[in-house]
Design an enzyme around this catalytic site. Sequence first.
Site, PDB file in Angstrom:
ATOM      1  N   GLY A 186      54.860  45.965  16.952  1.00 25.96           N
ATOM      2  CA  GLY A 186      55.876  45.301  17.752  1.00 25.96           C
ATOM      3  C   GLY A 186      57.160  45.149  16.963  1.00 25.96           C
ATOM      4  N   ASP A 187      57.651  43.903  16.865  1.00 30.25           N
ATOM      5  CA  ASP A 187      58.881  43.628  16.098  1.00 30.25           C
ATOM      6  C   ASP A 187      58.557  42.874  14.808  1.00 30.25           C
ATOM      7  OD1 ASP A 187      60.065  40.540  17.608  1.00 30.25           O
ATOM      8  OD2 ASP A 187      58.043  41.352  17.504  1.00 30.25           O
TER       9      ASP A 187
END
Length: 537
Positions: free
Chosen positions: A455-456
């Site tokens: 993801g981030d």
Amino acid sequence: MNSEDASTGTAAMVPSEPSVLSSRRRLFSLRLSIYWLVLVTLLPSFVLLAYLAKTNHELQRERVYQASAQLARKLSARLDQEFVAIESGLQILATSKHLSSGDLRSFHAQASEALRTQVAYNFILTDLQGRQLLNTLRPYGSSLPTSGTPEALQAVFREERTVLTDLFEGPLVNKPVIAMGVPVRVNGEIRYSLNVGLEPMVFNRLLAQEQLPRDWLTVILDSSATIVARSRSPEVFLGQKAVPALVEAIQSFPEATIETVTKEGIPAVSSHYRASLWNWTVAVGVNKTLLESDLQSRLFWMFAGGVLTLGLGLSLAYILSNRVLKTIGKLNEAARALGQGRALQLPGVGFLETEAVSDALVQASRVMLQVQHKAYHDPLTGLANRALFTEIALKQLSAARREQTGLAVLAIDLDEFKTVNDQLGHHVGDLLLQQVAYRLTAHIRNSDLAARQGGDEFLVLMAGADQALAVELAKRLVAALSEPYPGVHIKVSASVGIATYPISADNIDDLLLQADSALYEAKRSGKSRHAIFTSPD
């Protein structure tokens, strides 16, 4: 009609003939037109297929290069494990009560017995002057060489640490060996150096355990880039320097992939990895000629297939043109029959062959789409993944324990990244993640490792770093990752959590958990900042 009229009529007919001939010269052959149609239809497809085949080959070649680099790292890790095991055995033997009491005869017997469970060739005990006091290759009390001990082993006394020598000729056996020495303390001072002799075949066996692809080559080099072990013809090249291009690359970069030529004169692409602990290098070479011949083989068979397909297409065009021309001939006969008042027989025209060619092109386009899909598939950021991060972190933690240095883990999470995906789309989010990866690698040290956890979320591993260095990097990353991103009007920032060894934890799992805990604390405190893990105690 009088002669004047006849003359006038003839004169009126003459100018019309060139016009008819000129009109006929501008006509095109139906057969040639169909042939050209086949060529124009098929040739671009062949060119596109050749381009896709070349692109696919280049991607496959890049995957081979990556695989060779991963193999070099893997073998280097196994080599380090071998050295760590040898060092541990030496350190245990160095605590022998016989050494403390000065009973060297009993220690000689103990060391000789220990050889049965070791990969060692022999054990040697030397004093501060480098003189051999005992050697398990000779009975205790035998005459031993007074010189020939590598100068590098003197660092055992000067620096009070374990030393690994380069390849040298053993003064007793007169053949190439490697030695590792550890300090032996007696009454708080270093009195001896306990050394173990290792034959190059130990490292050749390590290389032989790896199932290599056809015509791959692996080499182990000591700190001076001298060949210690080789997966092919080790007895021929033992003790020789690596090829100059590889030596230069090793001196310049701890890890790299270059084009070079093997000792046998074979063009190769070589990936190497130099371990920081012992400064030894593992290199993996891939035969470049075979890689290129694979492309030539693909193009040859594609050309042969193209020629075969083109020949089939022209044959079908010949059949189709014959059928069309035959139909036109029948239509002409029908027209003449109509003029003569006879019954008309209009023939039908079938184009089943055209449908067959169309089906072949549809099938070819499906194959091209599949090839294209595979050819352009690639990871998003190019950063290390969690598995590689954990593997390197474990090694760095072991080194930090041995050398009593620090280690820091930074957990990074982007603030408002979900808003970017929701409002601007995942495509913009992907581009933003690529920019984040670029900024990360631009601001960390060469010795640091950046990874994408998912993801981030990102991770940074800092070897040999204390809390102050980690905080300094965290501040730079918060500032760099909070700068505006092209095409993104949403304010995106970053929060960083810091955990350090040995203050925060003494194992990787706890360091990661505590870095995440600090990260969440940074987010709870207002985001776009860093936080250091603080023990609840």
